[in-house]
Design an enzyme around this catalytic site. Structure first.
Site, PDB file in Angstrom:
ATOM      1  N   ASP A   1       0.831  -1.202   0.000  1.00 64.74           N
ATOM      2  CA  ASP A   1       0.000   0.000   0.000  1.00 64.74           C
ATOM      3  C   ASP A   1       0.870   1.259   0.000  1.00 64.74           C
ATOM      4  OD1 ASP A   1      -2.862   1.045   0.576  1.00 64.74           O
ATOM      5  OD2 ASP A   1      -1.643   2.081   2.068  1.00 64.74           O
TER       6      ASP A   1
ATOM      7  N   GLU B   1       1.654  -0.522  -4.971  1.00 63.54           N
ATOM      8  CA  GLU B   1       0.763   0.588  -5.322  1.00 63.54           C
ATOM      9  C   GLU B   1       1.657   1.813  -5.454  1.00 63.54           C
ATOM     10  OE1 GLU B   1      -3.159   3.064  -3.798  1.00 63.54           O
ATOM     11  OE2 GLU B   1      -1.618   2.470  -2.389  1.00 63.54           O
TER      12      GLU B   1
HETATM   13  C1  GLC Z   1      -4.190   3.137  -0.498  1.00 68.08           C
HETATM   14  C2  GLC Z   1      -5.441   2.302  -0.383  1.00 68.08           C
HETATM   15  C3  GLC Z   1      -6.545   3.173   0.133  1.00 68.08           C
HETATM   16  C4  GLC Z   1      -6.152   3.697   1.503  1.00 68.08           C
HETATM   17  C5  GLC Z   1      -4.806   4.402   1.453  1.00 68.08           C
HETATM   18  C6  GLC Z   1      -4.252   4.609   2.825  1.00 68.08           C
HETATM   19  O1  GLC Z   1      -4.303   4.124  -1.439  1.00 68.08           O
HETATM   20  O2  GLC Z   1      -5.738   1.719  -1.612  1.00 68.08           O
HETATM   21  O3  GLC Z   1      -7.767   2.513   0.191  1.00 68.08           O
HETATM   22  O4  GLC Z   1      -7.114   4.600   1.957  1.00 68.08           O
HETATM   23  O5  GLC Z   1      -3.846   3.652   0.757  1.00 68.08           O
HETATM   24  O6  GLC Z   1      -3.793   3.408   3.383  1.00 68.08           O
END
Ligand code: GLC
Length: 543
Positions: A210, A260
């Protein structure tokens, strides 16, 4: 990949996999309490086998106060009781694997929950204490320390700092319930390496990372001045050492990462995909592209070109738990979807959106690399409207109500048209209300309908799994008329494609498009008309 020893095909499963994202809270409710859970997932494994996916990515299932849907983790070694138990997670991982489905979990290294034992200790210890060094605590500015330590803004809106009663401020790039960890501290690095091992030991085949490009911060925590280079917290060079050490751990278990990584600069983006770092990262430029032949072609070309030098496969994503559902996005005729301006309130045509989403499914499943599907995408669910007083996503409140937040794509799934709560499994109202139209999209109804989105996905995934030419490998553009895209899954030899090669054609424009020479029509997203491809339609052919 060039230069590395040949690996057994199975070890490279991730290079062309179809991976299904499960937002546990909204997938299926096994115990009837209104919240989806692991029992619900276990009961639906046959559905996922029939759908034909290779792996499941679970959004966080750990102990959490759910201030941000579980992205506020209080304890990585405990499953939240709302979802089940650790033993149940182990069973689920093993049962899925028996059925040929791998498990990817979500790890959130940028921050923990404010209920995490580390943060509770840091809060209690007081200013200057070593417990605080695991986070970013600072005195405020101004005469009485009443001004935040710097000008950073939370991703959810508002200042990225919250002040405690003892006068110190702590940093949170997301909600105040998500304090950022200090990745310069060796204990933080050690702990996350242990968390990875903990889950790899339990049979997890991969980890989604994440907010992977946000962990490291400039230790001076300087103000963010627009255009400042380097950025004080996005994409700092220190991150690569962290991911190299993670990679060594994953390699020992044969596990993989998907990052991500939202970075507009493609050169910076692929640095995360060097052979000793992350295996893959989500491709958000494709997702953010409107339904437009020229722009989609450019996004595809750029994606493939940027991945080529590092030998990493591309990933294709149409939606996830953070963005407006595909059907709704593609139904916005004029402008499509733009991340910068999320186009709140822009009218959408669900019929058009569905037609395009069907074509987009065939497009993304034919492109080289791995594909991520988000639960409900296979049912063609539109974005749901959530009554203002039921919105739970912190993004809504923190944007001062401007941003509707992300709950509209997180609504509990419809499984059975004629059951209470569309068969989600709840005996009581689910945690988010389902639209009245939900039974229409129920899986049981679609399973029996040859024209449904579910049938299209099942058939496409079956062909993708069993036929040649899909997944990892080369592709070559074919000539097509101006409003269409056509490509063959074969290397560019300058000659006509070999017999049997897979061809994909998508028509984005009103005039029906002629098809390239072919021997067989494998699948269409809508019927052909007089041998031509109608607008907003995709087809798979064999050359
Ligand atoms: C990422 C996740 C999202 C979350 C954020 C903070 O972007 O996909 O859902 O709110 O991280 O952890």
């Amino acid at each position: 990949m060039e230069g590395s020893p040949p690996e057994p095909a199975d070890a490279l499963w991730w290079r062309g996999a179809a991976i299904y994202q499960i937002y546990v809270r909204s997938f299926a409710d096994g115990d009837g309490d209104g919240t989806g859970d692991l029992a619900g997932v276990r009961a639906r494994l046959p559905y996922l086998v029939e759908l034909g996916v290779d792996a499941l990515w679970f959004t966080p299932w750990y102990l959490s106060p759910l201030a941000d849907g579980g992205y506020d983790v209080a304890d990585y070694r405990t499953v939240d009781p709302a979802f089940g138990t650790l033993a149940e997670a182990e069973k689920l991982i093993a049962e899925a694997r028996e059925l040929g489905i791998r498990t990817i979990i979500d790890v959130v290294p940028n921050h923990v929950s404010d209920r995490h034992v580390w943060f509770r200790a840091a809060r209690a210890a007081g200013p200057g204490r070593p417990e605080r060094a695991l986070f970013h605590f600072r005195p405020g500015r101004g005469e009485h320390g009443e001004i935040p330590p710097n000008d950073w803004v939370s991703e959810f809106g508002g200042p990225a700092w919250t002040r405690l009663d003892d006068g110190e401020w702590y940093l949170h790039l997301f909600a105040p319930e998500q304090p950022d960890l200090n990745w310069a501290h060796p204990a933080v690095r050690r702990e996350y390496e242990e968390v990875l091992r903990f889950w790899f030991e339990r049979g997890v085949a991969g980890v989604r990372i994440d907010s992977a490009a946000l962990l490291a911060k400039d230790p001076a925590l300087p103000d963010f001045t627009a255009g400042r280079d380097p950025h004080p917290y996005v994409d700092l060079d220190e991150l690569h050492a962290i991911y190299r050490s993670w990679r060594a751990i994953a390699d020992a278990y044969g596990a993989i990462f998907v990052g991500e990584v939202w970075l507009p600069d493609t050169e910076r983006f692929v640095r995360y995909l060097r052979p000793d770092e992350l295996h893959t990262a989500f491709n958000f430029s494709f997702l953010a592209c409107p339904w437009d032949a020229r722009r989609l072609r450019a996004a595809i070309e750029e994606t493939l070109a940027e991945h080529r030098p590092v030998g990493a496969p591309a990933t294709w994503v149409l939606c996830n738990h953070d963005v407006t559902r595909t059907v709704t996005r593609y139904g916005r005729e004029a402008t499509g979807f733009d991340f910068a301006a999320k186009e709140f309130g822009t009218p959408t045509d669900p019929g058009l959106g569905t037609r395009r989403a069907r074509a987009a499914a065939l497009l993304s499943l034919a492109l080289p690399g791995a594909v991520y599907l988000y639960q409900g995408e296979e049912l063609g669910l539109p974005e749901a409207e959530i009554p203002l007083d039921r919105i739970q996503d912190p993004m809504h409140a923190r944007s001062g109500g401007k941003d509707p937040g992300r709950d509209g794509c997180r609504v509990p799934l419809p499984w059975t048209a004629d059951a209470p709560y569309a068969g989600f499994g709840s005996a009581t109202a689910p945690w988010l209300p389902q639209p009245r139209s939900w039974p229409r999209y129920a899986a049981d109804r679609q399973a029996a309908d040859p024209g449904s989105m579910l049938t299209l996905y099942r058939e496409a995934l079956r062909l993708r799994r069993t036929g040649p030419g899909f997944g990892d490998g080369p592709m070559t553009w074919l000539e097509s008329h101006s409003g269409a895209l056509a490509f063959v899954r074969a290397p560019d030899t300058g000659a006509a494609p070999d017999a049997g090669a897979l061809i994909c054609v998508v028509n984005f424009s009103a005039p029906p498009a002629p098809l390239p020479p072919h021997t067989e029509v494998l699948l269409t997203s809508a019927p052909l008309t007089g041998g031509l491809l109608p607008p907003d339609t995709a087809v798979w052919l064999r050359a």
